[in-house]
Design an enzyme around this catalytic site. Structure first.
Site, PDB file in Angstrom:
ATOM      1  N   SER A 239      29.795  38.392  36.897  1.00  0.00           N
ATOM      2  CA  SER A 239      30.971  38.696  37.708  1.00  0.00           C
ATOM      3  C   SER A 239      30.970  37.836  38.961  1.00  0.00           C
ATOM      4  O   SER A 239      29.913  37.388  39.428  1.00  0.00           O
ATOM      5  CB  SER A 239      30.960  40.175  38.120  1.00  0.00           C
ATOM      6  OG  SER A 239      31.990  40.469  39.058  1.00  0.00           O
TER       7      SER A 239
ATOM      8  N   TYR B 272      26.848  47.724  41.356  1.00  0.00           N
ATOM      9  CA  TYR B 272      27.491  46.797  40.420  1.00  0.00           C
ATOM     10  C   TYR B 272      27.154  45.357  40.771  1.00  0.00           C
ATOM     11  O   TYR B 272      26.762  44.561  39.902  1.00  0.00           O
ATOM     12  CB  TYR B 272      29.005  47.014  40.432  1.00  0.00           C
ATOM     13  CG  TYR B 272      29.754  46.146  39.447  1.00  0.00           C
ATOM     14  CD1 TYR B 272      29.872  46.536  38.112  1.00  0.00           C
ATOM     15  CD2 TYR B 272      30.345  44.937  39.836  1.00  0.00           C
ATOM     16  CE1 TYR B 272      30.557  45.744  37.202  1.00  0.00           C
ATOM     17  CE2 TYR B 272      31.017  44.150  38.928  1.00  0.00           C
ATOM     18  CZ  TYR B 272      31.130  44.559  37.615  1.00  0.00           C
ATOM     19  OH  TYR B 272      31.790  43.770  36.701  1.00  0.00           O
TER      20      TYR B 272
END
Length: 258
Positions: free
Chosen positions: A149, A162
């Site tokens: 990401s 995350y």
């Protein structure tokens, strides 16, 4: 994207995790269009079955394996079933992931942190370890791609776990690339920016226009934008690329990775 009309992964066997929706769903179909035999992996059988039917109807070949990528027993079973069915494993797209129950760190439950790390970081590690044993024993090499990401190098409030899980993936592939590169195995990440998936839309449709306006290309990404790069990283066109995290964000992070 392949515009030559010649399948670039003809006869290759590819495992795609998180293949029931979003990026994984589209990636599985894209691998199949490039001639790969695809093993669809996920926790929910219904969407996997539906995707396998779409691939089959388009002339591709796919089987499904319901599994939890954070379970070593499940991962080992997926690899064993793939080898039993196809006899080899050439490519893996470790795409399964969750955003989890984020929020401010002081409010986050330990169990939420553990689940997120287990799926987003431990899961790709388990699958990579399992398929490497086959790739190295067989001597045929292979290609592994993980979904990281843009938040691996940036953050927004509430993404402490995350962001950590994705940064872990970026660090992980560098070490593995050094371990297996001389055996013909490449490992890379694709790092999506803001992508139009059910995971994104769960936050509300109203967030999409301002996010799109921030990107240099004036839109958010599509699952196909990411799938094409993941597939490309598994082809011979990317034969000299390993240990890299490839940012695919439409210029979203140019002003700063937040």
């Amino acid at each position: 994207m392949n515009n030559s009309g010649n399948p670039r992964l003809e006869g290759k066997v590819t495992i795609v995790t998180g293949a029931g929706s979003g990026i994984g769903e589209v990636a599985a179909r894209t691998f199949a269009r490039e001639g790969a035999w695809v093993v669809l992996v996920g926790r929910r059988e219904a969407p996997l079955r539906s995707n396998a039917e779409v691939i089959s109807q388009a002339g591709g070949k796919a089987i499904m394996c319901s599994a939890d990528v954070s379970s070593s027993d499940d991962v080992n079973r997926v690899v064993a079933e793939t080898l039993d069915h196809f006899g080899q494993i050439d490519c893996v797209f470790n795409n399964a992931g969750i955003q989890g129950n984020g929020g401010p760190t002081v409010e986050m439950e330990e169990s939420s942190f553990d689940e997120l790390i287990a799926i987003n970081l431990k899961g790709p590690w388990l699958m990579t370890r399992a398929v490497l044993r086959s790739m190295l024993d067989g001597g045929q090499g292979g290609a592994i791609v993980n979904t990281s990401s843009f938040l691996s190098t940036g953050a927004t409030a509430g993404t402490s776990a995350y962001s950590a899980s994705k940064a872990g993936l970026d660090a992980m592939i560098r070490a593995i690339a050094l371990e297996v590169g001389d055996k013909g195995v490449r490992i890379n990440n694709v790092n999506p920016g803001v992508i139009d998936t059910p995971m994104l839309r769960a936050h509300g449709e109203e967030i999409i226009p301002p996010l799109a306006a921030r990107a240099a290309l004036g839109r958010i990404g599509t699952p196909q934008d990411i799938a094409d790069v993941a597939v490309w990283l598994c082809t011979d066109e990317a034969r000299f690329i390993t240990g890299q995290s490839v940012l695919v964000d439409g210029g979203f992070t140019i002003p700063g990775p937040r």
